[in-house]
Design a protein around this motif. Structure first.
Motif, PDB file in Angstrom:
ATOM      1  N   ASP A   1      28.241 -32.171 -39.269  1.00  0.00           N
ATOM      2  CA  ASP A   1      29.271 -33.143 -39.626  1.00  0.00           C
ATOM      3  C   ASP A   1      28.804 -34.529 -39.193  1.00  0.00           C
ATOM      4  O   ASP A   1      28.507 -34.747 -38.017  1.00  0.00           O
ATOM      5  CB  ASP A   1      30.582 -32.761 -38.933  1.00  0.00           C
ATOM      6  CG  ASP A   1      31.775 -33.571 -39.424  1.00  0.00           C
ATOM      7  OD1 ASP A   1      31.588 -34.747 -39.777  1.00  0.00           O
ATOM      8  OD2 ASP A   1      32.890 -33.027 -39.444  1.00  0.00           O
ATOM      9  N   VAL A   2      28.761 -35.480 -40.120  1.00  0.00           N
ATOM     10  CA  VAL A   2      28.240 -36.817 -39.791  1.00  0.00           C
ATOM     11  C   VAL A   2      29.132 -37.544 -38.792  1.00  0.00           C
ATOM     12  O   VAL A   2      28.693 -38.497 -38.138  1.00  0.00           O
ATOM     13  CB  VAL A   2      28.084 -37.669 -41.072  1.00  0.00           C
ATOM     14  CG1 VAL A   2      27.036 -37.070 -41.984  1.00  0.00           C
ATOM     15  CG2 VAL A   2      29.428 -37.804 -41.805  1.00  0.00           C
ATOM     16  N   ARG A   3      30.384 -37.109 -38.655  1.00  0.00           N
ATOM     17  CA  ARG A   3      31.284 -37.753 -37.685  1.00  0.00           C
ATOM     18  C   ARG A   3      30.961 -37.338 -36.259  1.00  0.00           C
ATOM     19  O   ARG A   3      31.363 -38.010 -35.302  1.00  0.00           O
ATOM     20  CB  ARG A   3      32.736 -37.406 -38.011  1.00  0.00           C
ATOM     21  CG  ARG A   3      33.239 -37.927 -39.344  1.00  0.00           C
ATOM     22  CD  ARG A   3      34.587 -37.346 -39.708  1.00  0.00           C
ATOM     23  NE  ARG A   3      34.514 -35.899 -39.961  1.00  0.00           N
ATOM     24  CZ  ARG A   3      35.547 -35.151 -40.345  1.00  0.00           C
ATOM     25  NH1 ARG A   3      36.733 -35.722 -40.519  1.00  0.00           N
ATOM     26  NH2 ARG A   3      35.406 -33.852 -40.556  1.00  0.00           N
ATOM     27  N   ALA A   4      30.262 -36.219 -36.099  1.00  0.00           N
ATOM     28  CA  ALA A   4      29.915 -35.712 -34.763  1.00  0.00           C
ATOM     29  C   ALA A   4      28.555 -36.283 -34.367  1.00  0.00           C
ATOM     30  O   ALA A   4      27.504 -35.740 -34.706  1.00  0.00           O
ATOM     31  CB  ALA A   4      29.890 -34.189 -34.781  1.00  0.00           C
ATOM     32  N   THR A   5      28.585 -37.392 -33.651  1.00  0.00           N
ATOM     33  CA  THR A   5      27.342 -38.122 -33.363  1.00  0.00           C
ATOM     34  C   THR A   5      26.686 -37.716 -32.043  1.00  0.00           C
ATOM     35  O   THR A   5      25.526 -38.067 -31.810  1.00  0.00           O
ATOM     36  CB  THR A   5      27.629 -39.632 -33.321  1.00  0.00           C
ATOM     37  OG1 THR A   5      28.640 -39.892 -32.330  1.00  0.00           O
ATOM     38  CG2 THR A   5      28.128 -40.126 -34.681  1.00  0.00           C
ATOM     39  N   LEU A   6      27.399 -37.009 -31.160  1.00  0.00           N
ATOM     40  CA  LEU A   6      26.828 -36.630 -29.863  1.00  0.00           C
ATOM     41  C   LEU A   6      26.034 -35.333 -29.993  1.00  0.00           C
ATOM     42  O   LEU A   6      26.405 -34.432 -30.748  1.00  0.00           O
ATOM     43  CB  LEU A   6      27.931 -36.473 -28.816  1.00  0.00           C
ATOM     44  CG  LEU A   6      28.768 -37.727 -28.543  1.00  0.00           C
ATOM     45  CD1 LEU A   6      29.790 -37.449 -27.454  1.00  0.00           C
ATOM     46  CD2 LEU A   6      27.889 -38.905 -28.165  1.00  0.00           C
ATOM     47  N   ARG A   7      24.948 -35.236 -29.226  1.00  0.00           N
ATOM     48  CA  ARG A   7      24.077 -34.061 -29.289  1.00  0.00           C
ATOM     49  C   ARG A   7      24.415 -33.083 -28.160  1.00  0.00           C
ATOM     50  O   ARG A   7      24.482 -33.471 -26.994  1.00  0.00           O
ATOM     51  CB  ARG A   7      22.612 -34.481 -29.175  1.00  0.00           C
ATOM     52  CG  ARG A   7      22.165 -35.485 -30.225  1.00  0.00           C
ATOM     53  CD  ARG A   7      20.656 -35.653 -30.212  1.00  0.00           C
ATOM     54  NE  ARG A   7      20.149 -35.801 -28.840  1.00  0.00           N
ATOM     55  CZ  ARG A   7      18.888 -35.568 -28.498  1.00  0.00           C
ATOM     56  NH1 ARG A   7      18.021 -35.136 -29.398  1.00  0.00           N
ATOM     57  NH2 ARG A   7      18.479 -35.738 -27.249  1.00  0.00           N
ATOM     58  N   TRP A   8      24.619 -31.811 -28.520  1.00  0.00           N
ATOM     59  CA  TRP A   8      24.973 -30.794 -27.540  1.00  0.00           C
ATOM     60  C   TRP A   8      23.899 -30.647 -26.461  1.00  0.00           C
ATOM     61  O   TRP A   8      24.197 -30.425 -25.295  1.00  0.00           O
ATOM     62  CB  TRP A   8      25.206 -29.465 -28.250  1.00  0.00           C
ATOM     63  CG  TRP A   8      25.465 -28.317 -27.331  1.00  0.00           C
ATOM     64  CD1 TRP A   8      24.669 -27.245 -27.112  1.00  0.00           C
ATOM     65  CD2 TRP A   8      26.613 -28.143 -26.487  1.00  0.00           C
ATOM     66  NE1 TRP A   8      25.249 -26.399 -26.193  1.00  0.00           N
ATOM     67  CE2 TRP A   8      26.436 -26.934 -25.794  1.00  0.00           C
ATOM     68  CE3 TRP A   8      27.773 -28.889 -26.258  1.00  0.00           C
ATOM     69  CZ2 TRP A   8      27.365 -26.451 -24.893  1.00  0.00           C
ATOM     70  CZ3 TRP A   8      28.700 -28.410 -25.362  1.00  0.00           C
ATOM     71  CH2 TRP A   8      28.496 -27.208 -24.689  1.00  0.00           C
ATOM     72  N   GLU A   9      22.639 -30.800 -26.831  1.00  0.00           N
ATOM     73  CA  GLU A   9      21.550 -30.601 -25.878  1.00  0.00           C
ATOM     74  C   GLU A   9      21.495 -31.685 -24.803  1.00  0.00           C
ATOM     75  O   GLU A   9      20.749 -31.552 -23.831  1.00  0.00           O
ATOM     76  CB  GLU A   9      20.203 -30.510 -26.601  1.00  0.00           C
ATOM     77  CG  GLU A   9      19.884 -31.690 -27.485  1.00  0.00           C
ATOM     78  CD  GLU A   9      20.319 -31.459 -28.932  1.00  0.00           C
ATOM     79  OE1 GLU A   9      19.689 -32.042 -29.823  1.00  0.00           O
ATOM     80  OE2 GLU A   9      21.294 -30.695 -29.150  1.00  0.00           O
ATOM     81  N   ASP A  10      22.289 -32.744 -24.947  1.00  0.00           N
ATOM     82  CA  ASP A  10      22.321 -33.799 -23.929  1.00  0.00           C
ATOM     83  C   ASP A  10      23.231 -33.449 -22.754  1.00  0.00           C
ATOM     84  O   ASP A  10      23.340 -34.228 -21.797  1.00  0.00           O
ATOM     85  CB  ASP A  10      22.799 -35.126 -24.540  1.00  0.00           C
ATOM     86  CG  ASP A  10      21.768 -35.741 -25.464  1.00  0.00           C
ATOM     87  OD1 ASP A  10      20.585 -35.393 -25.315  1.00  0.00           O
ATOM     88  OD2 ASP A  10      22.138 -36.549 -26.331  1.00  0.00           O
ATOM     89  N   TYR A  11      23.909 -32.297 -22.829  1.00  0.00           N
ATOM     90  CA  TYR A  11      24.887 -31.943 -21.804  1.00  0.00           C
ATOM     91  C   TYR A  11      24.602 -30.554 -21.233  1.00  0.00           C
ATOM     92  O   TYR A  11      24.075 -29.680 -21.925  1.00  0.00           O
ATOM     93  CB  TYR A  11      26.312 -31.979 -22.385  1.00  0.00           C
ATOM     94  CG  TYR A  11      26.642 -33.317 -22.993  1.00  0.00           C
ATOM     95  CD1 TYR A  11      27.137 -34.355 -22.206  1.00  0.00           C
ATOM     96  CD2 TYR A  11      26.406 -33.555 -24.348  1.00  0.00           C
ATOM     97  CE1 TYR A  11      27.406 -35.598 -22.756  1.00  0.00           C
ATOM     98  CE2 TYR A  11      26.685 -34.794 -24.903  1.00  0.00           C
ATOM     99  CZ  TYR A  11      27.180 -35.804 -24.103  1.00  0.00           C
ATOM    100  OH  TYR A  11      27.428 -37.037 -24.642  1.00  0.00           O
ATOM    101  N   VAL A  12      24.966 -30.378 -19.974  1.00  0.00           N
ATOM    102  CA  VAL A  12      24.847 -29.077 -19.319  1.00  0.00           C
ATOM    103  C   VAL A  12      26.220 -28.711 -18.757  1.00  0.00           C
ATOM    104  O   VAL A  12      26.760 -29.421 -17.896  1.00  0.00           O
ATOM    105  CB  VAL A  12      23.813 -29.114 -18.170  1.00  0.00           C
ATOM    106  CG1 VAL A  12      23.721 -27.747 -17.503  1.00  0.00           C
ATOM    107  CG2 VAL A  12      22.448 -29.539 -18.693  1.00  0.00           C
ATOM    108  N   LEU A  13      26.803 -27.621 -19.252  1.00  0.00           N
ATOM    109  CA  LEU A  13      28.101 -27.171 -18.737  1.00  0.00           C
ATOM    110  C   LEU A  13      27.946 -26.680 -17.309  1.00  0.00           C
ATOM    111  O   LEU A  13      26.998 -25.972 -16.980  1.00  0.00           O
ATOM    112  CB  LEU A  13      28.661 -26.049 -19.608  1.00  0.00           C
ATOM    113  CG  LEU A  13      28.977 -26.376 -21.070  1.00  0.00           C
ATOM    114  CD1 LEU A  13      29.666 -25.184 -21.716  1.00  0.00           C
ATOM    115  CD2 LEU A  13      29.828 -27.620 -21.205  1.00  0.00           C
TER     116      LEU A  13
END
Length: 471
Positions: free
Chosen positions: A200-212
């Motif tokens: 989705d082009v509206r989702a600009t943040l990358r999941w790999e930039d975060y650690v739960l």
């Protein structure tokens, strides 16, 4: 022949008999009468270390589901009226014990807090792959027969195949066959040929930039985690849309809209949003400011607040809501659970999942969700959508902080019936005679809670002026 008692006046034994006989409304009344009592009981028995991992609402819903399933099979006999509460409490605490045992196992030790891996050894699935698999598995789960879904829910709640079979009136062999079918389905999902949704082009943040790092809470639409943002080396909150809502276009659009509306508001009393992201599996997540503290529902579950502290918090919340109104945003779901207080005493409004623009048509929000006990009547009916809804919410919030309970109790239909019959909430000074709640404070709250929006305060500044005059 004596006239039948209204359902609301039935004791628990009579109410259960009504439900078994198929009387409409009996199940809703059982839930509304006991679910609100079960939540603080469950919260009380969750240790501080596990508060972020175990959701009391999930335990309550699971317990109610197990109760109705087994009651349908005539497994319960109530001898006295109070036995239903004891039964529901026992089922809930048993569910909780199983959940605690699961979280306390060595492989999930509460003494260790390890980030979820974003890189994986060769030949093993990564965190992103696992998330993708769960997204697809969730969609497949909804295609299972209803009985098979029930088996899975009870299994995940800790029931053995024998217990499930007894509760459902099925053979243990049938239950095991359903569980085996699910395992085979998941094995197919693990295939690399599984197709994933488009980005989705509206989702600009990358999941790999975060650690739960830790699960800290859950609501109707999403779960919240504390996480580390690797690039900026800071702690953030990640709100992830529940997997069961990922294929619900209404829920997805509301979740995405929360990011859009929050981005319009800039105020220290409103939790800031960093943006919207998407898992490799297609699910959505929001990245928000991290608040090191707790929500006010947990606070008042231990003990309601003193008057001066409650008024201080309400003034801060009102300032945040005024900033939202200045941005043409209506929160629409003000309640203790949506207000965070940091360890330093900073107050911030969160969860704009049911927020709306003033320009939105009211009918678009009929049945929109939210906690009925704190919602303005016109919001339950879907007849209006303006800033006075949040005036009502502020009054309900102050009522809850002072008394430890919402201004009204019951299902949406029951709350509307109370309003139609002009039943006003008890004055906080009557509910809590041990507190020094003045007549002025009572009047402020009841004016906010007026069923007619025209009788409430006109706007936030007028409400703030009234609050500041209270000594």
């Amino acid at each position: 022949m004596p006239e039948a008692k209204p359902q609301a006046e039935l004791n628990s034994r009579e109410l259960l008999a009504d439900w078994i006989d198929g009387q409409p409304g009996a199940a809703d009344l059982i839930v509304s009468r006991y679910a609100a009592r079960l939540l603080p009981l469950i919260r009380k028995h969750i240790s501080q270390k596990l508060q972020g991992r175990i959701d009391p609402e999930d335990i309550t819903q699971s317990a109610m589901g197990s109760f109705f399933l087994r009651a349908a099979n005539d497994q319960f006999v109530l001898e006295r009226s109070g036995d239903l509460w004891k039964l529901l409490a026992a089922i809930s605490l048993n569910k909780l014990r199983r959940k605690v045992a699961w979280h306390s196992a060595a492989k999930r030790s509460i003494r260790r807090e390890e980030p979820m891996p974003t890189q994986s050894p060769e030949g093993t699935p990564s965190c992103e792959d696992a998330t993708a698999v769960m997204e697809i598995a969730d969609a497949l789960f909804r295609e299972l027969p209803v009985d098979a879904q029930t088996v899975l829910r009870l299994s995940l709640s800790g029931d053995t195949p024998e217990e499930i079979a007894s509760a459902m009136g099925k053979s243990p062999r049938t239950v095991r066959r359903w569980l085996q079918t699910l395992r085979e389905t998941l094995e197919q999902v693990l295939s690399p040929r599984a197709r994933l949704p488009k980005k989705d082009v509206r989702a600009t943040l990358r999941w790999e930039d975060y650690v739960l790092q830790q699960h800290v809470g859950a609501g109707g639409f999403g779960k919240v985690y504390r996480a580390a943002e690797k690039r900026r080396n800071r702690t953030v909150a990640i709100k992830a849309l529940h997997k069961r809502h990922q294929t619900d276009s209404f829920a997805v659009e509301h979740f995405i809209r929360e990011s859009t509306l929050l981005a319009k508001i800039h105020h220290p009393c409103v939790v800031g949003v960093h943006g919207l992201g998407q898992y490799p599996g297609g699910g959505y997540f929001l990245v928000l400011d991290w608040v090191d503290g707790e929500d006010l529902q947990r606070t008042i579950d231990r003990q309601p607040l003193p008057v001066d502290e409650a008024l201080r918090i309400i003034r801060q919340v009102a300032l945040g809501i005024q900033a939202a109104h200045d941005a043409n945003v209506i929160h629409g779901d003000l309640k203790p659970g949506n207000i965070l207080v940091s360890r330093s005493g900073t107050v911030q409004v969160t969860d704009f999942g049911f927020a709306a623009l003033r320009s939105d048509p009211p009918i678009a929000h009929r049945g929109r969700g939210g906690t009925a006990a704190y919602l303005a009547p016109e919001l339950i009916q879907g007849t209006s959508m303006d800033h006075t809804i949040d005036i009502y919410g502020l009054g309900g919030l102050l009522y809850g902080l002072l008394t430890g309970q919402p201004p009204r109790v019951g299902s949406p239909a029951e709350i509307l019936s109370q309003l139609e019959n002009h039943l006003t909430p008890l004055r906080p000074s009557i509910v809590r005679p041990d507190l020094n709640i003045t007549h002025e404070t009572d009047e402020l709250i009841l004016r906010c809670l007026a069923p007619d929006p025209a009788l409430r305060y006109r706007d936030i500044p007028e409400l703030l002026n009234a609050a500041r005059r209270i000594q």
